[in-house]
Motif scaffolding. Structure first.
Motif, mmCIF file in Angstrom:
data_model
loop_
_atom_site.group_PDB
_atom_site.id
_atom_site.type_symbol
_atom_site.label_atom_id
_atom_site.label_comp_id
_atom_site.label_asym_id
_atom_site.label_seq_id
_atom_site.Cartn_x
_atom_site.Cartn_y
_atom_site.Cartn_z
ATOM 1 N N GLU A 197 36.778 0.958 32.199
ATOM 2 C CA GLU A 197 36.924 0.620 30.882
ATOM 3 C C GLU A 197 37.306 2.284 30.289
ATOM 4 O O GLU A 197 37.467 2.443 29.191
ATOM 5 C CB GLU A 197 35.759 0.258 30.574
ATOM 6 N N ASP A 207 39.274 -7.193 29.756
ATOM 7 C CA ASP A 207 38.309 -7.107 30.791
ATOM 8 C C ASP A 207 39.151 -7.948 31.408
ATOM 9 O O ASP A 207 38.766 -9.445 31.230
ATOM 10 C CB ASP A 207 37.304 -6.328 30.848
ATOM 11 N N TYR A 236 41.368 -3.595 24.311
ATOM 12 C CA TYR A 236 41.174 -4.400 25.635
ATOM 13 C C TYR A 236 40.935 -5.776 26.670
ATOM 14 O O TYR A 236 39.216 -5.666 26.475
ATOM 15 C CB TYR A 236 39.898 -2.714 26.123
HETATM 16 MG MG LIG Z 1 34.137 -3.089 33.042
#
Ligand SMILES: [Mg+2]
Ligand SMILES: Nc1ncnc2c1ncn2[C@@H]1O[C@H](COP(=O)(O)OP(=O)(O)OP(=O)(O)O)[C@@H](O)[C@H]1O
Length: 505
Positions: free
Chosen positions: A205, A269, A267
């Motif tokens: 991240e 994940d 993003y």
């Molecule tokens: Mg992560």
């Protein structure tokens, strides 16, 4: 303070062994290794340089000199090019195969300019022809050390600048991380979809954020969704949003993260956990650059850069039909593999220092540093939870310690090994590999391999009276590999060779 318990201060040292540099700076004297097979010359040079305030060590042949380089880390080597056993040129070649940093000054016979120039091509700093005046040696040594120090400072400043303007929060200067940065540089300023792979806690991240904040999208939102932490039924609405009345309970319109991230970066994940029905919809987003809200009646155009991450084997998931192959290809346009922490142990001191500074400040504690014993444990540990685990360990240690972080402030799994003498005087290497419950069985092979490998290396070295070239040959590896393993396993000469291994999980 004893030498075995050197406390790490908080100076910032880049790219070099933090411990070594700390120890050196405490002594504040340059160490010179004189390599010559003529006893008289070694003696004269050594006492002259000592009288000028240098710390001097000597070796009479190439093998001994390479050992001294490893054990004593001198700053500079004065090397005779013509020696009986291993000539200076072969020694220089071998030295450069594992150490590019050390300064080498060559001593040559009068009129042998060619070999002197060859030596310079091999990375020697300068040469001095025999016979020479001792003052000349001192001037050359002094200048070489001065230039080297300047070069170090310039590299340090360059690193600092790079950190300031690029990936300032990402700590790591190991070769693996440098290779990673080179790849990262290639994608930051593009709009390419990136897939970040890496074990848990390796910083996926953090990297996704670095890409965003270094791209032209930096003033727009960075949003993220962790597919593993959301119930399957909620993933679609979280990503694409819904219209009022789309389903029971949808009392108002809700925008999805894709729409909210418009202009910026999204993003995703643990992409391997994305439900199959949502995979189709994600593929459409990537192909058509539009989203469909649940219950909506038309496409909504979006401009979002997608970054995904996984610690799964996506290829396997594709084979098993759990992950769509077409989506896999779409996401895998550019993939970045983050190294595990145990593959870049040389970064551990920097990370320790980074988190120490951070937690000292946030918990208002006056911790002076980490004892070398504690640092050794930190360097040895397997780090199944990678940087996140190191961060947690450091926070706990800062809270527990009063002034210096010692082994007892770390977690029990880090007390990795101790050598015991049994009543029958048999040496036993007891290894507590500290594998927490939840560790995969595959790990055991790796840990046991490492333990046995370390033991065999130690035995071989003892057998050959620490002749590293011979040991490397017997172990069937090259000198550099052996050298790296000595560093990784922290094997030192004063360790007795254990003859029996006892392994505890
Ligand atoms: Mg992560
Ligand atoms: N190279 C690094 N330098 C400094 N801090 C780091 C680095 N890598 C990771 N961290 C820190 O470690 C923690 C975990 O990082 P991050 O959440 O990015 O890992 P992750 O790979 O996404 O983990 P997961 O797979 O469990 O989601 C964070 O606090 C992050 O800031």
């Amino acid at each position: 303070m004893t030498k075995g318990d050197v406390t790490l201060t908080l100076n910032k040292v880049k790219g070099k062994s933090l411990i070594q540099s700390m120890e050196r700076s405490q002594m504040n004297r340059n160490k010179i290794l004189v390599v010559d097979d003529e006893d008289e010359l070694r003696r004269i040079l050594s006492s002259y340089l000592k009288s000028k305030g240098y710390e001097v060590i000597c070796a009479s042949d190439g093998d001994e000199a390479l050992d001294k380089v490893i054990e004593e880390s001198p700053d500079l080597v004065i090397l005779d090019i013509k020696m009986q056993r291993m000539d200076g040129m072969s020694m220089l070649t071998r030295l450069r195969s594992f150490n590019n940093n050390i300064i080498v000054i060559i001593l040559t016979a009068h009129r042998s300019e060619t070999s002197a120039l060859d030596a310079i091509r091999l990375g020697a700093y300068d040469y001095i022809s025999k016979p020479f005046q001792l003052e000349r040696i001192e001037v050359t040594v002094r200048n070489a050390l001065k230039v080297h120090k300047l070069e170090d400072e310039v590299t340090y400043l360059k690193d600092e600048l790079q950190e300031k303007f690029r990936f300032k929060n990402i700590i790591g200067v190991s070769p693996k991380m440098q290779a990673f940065y080179r790849l990262l540089e290639r994608v930051v300023s593009t709009d390419v979809t990136v897939l970040i792979r890496g074990e848990t806690g390796t910083g996926k991240e953090l990297i996704a954020q670095a890409i965003h904040y270094n791209s032209h999208r930096k003033d727009k939102p960075f949003l993220s969704v962790d597919c593993a932490s959301l119930p399957e039924t909620l993933v679609e609405s979280e990503l694409f949003g819904y219209e009022k009345g789309a389903f029971t309970g949808a009392n108002t319109q809700k925008l999805g993260k894709f729409e909210l991230a418009n202009g910026g970066t999204f993003y995703l994940d643990e992409i391997g956990n994305l439900p199959v029905e949502v995979q189709v919809k994600l593929l459409r987003v990537l192909e058509e650059r539009v989203i469909y809200r649940i219950g909506g009646n038309g496409p909504v155009k979006i401009d979002v850069r997608l970054i995904t991450a996984t610690n799964d084997n996506l290829e396997k998931a594709v084979k098993k039909g759990r992950f769509r192959e077409d989506l896999y290809y779409r996401l895998n346009v550019f993939s970045l593999n983050l190294p595990n922490l145990r593959e870049r142990r040389s970064d551990i001191p920097l990370l320790v220092n980074h988190f120490l500074l951070f937690f000292k400040k946030s918990h208002g504690k006056d911790i002076k540093g980490v004892s070398s014993k504690a640092m050794k444990s930190l360097l040895h540990y397997e780090w199944p939870g990678n940087v996140r685990e190191l961060r947690n360990v450091m926070e706990r240690a800062v809270l527990l310690a009063d002034d210096i972080i010692k082994p007892e402030h770390l977690i029990p799994a880090m007390q990795i090994e101790e050598i015991h003498s049994q009543p029958n005087d048999e040496m036993v290497l007891k290894i507590d590999v500290g594998l927490p419950v939840g560790t995969h069985l595959k790990k055991i092979t790796q840990k046991v391999n490492e333990a046995v490998e370390r033991n065999l290396i130690l035995k071989t070295l003892k057998e050959t009276k620490w002749n590293r070239s011979k040991s490397a040959h017997l172990l069937g590896v090259d000198y550099k590999t052996l050298y790296n393993k000595l560093k990784i396993y922290k094997i030192s000469k004063n360790e007795e060779s254990p003859t029996r291994l006892e392994i505890n999980p």
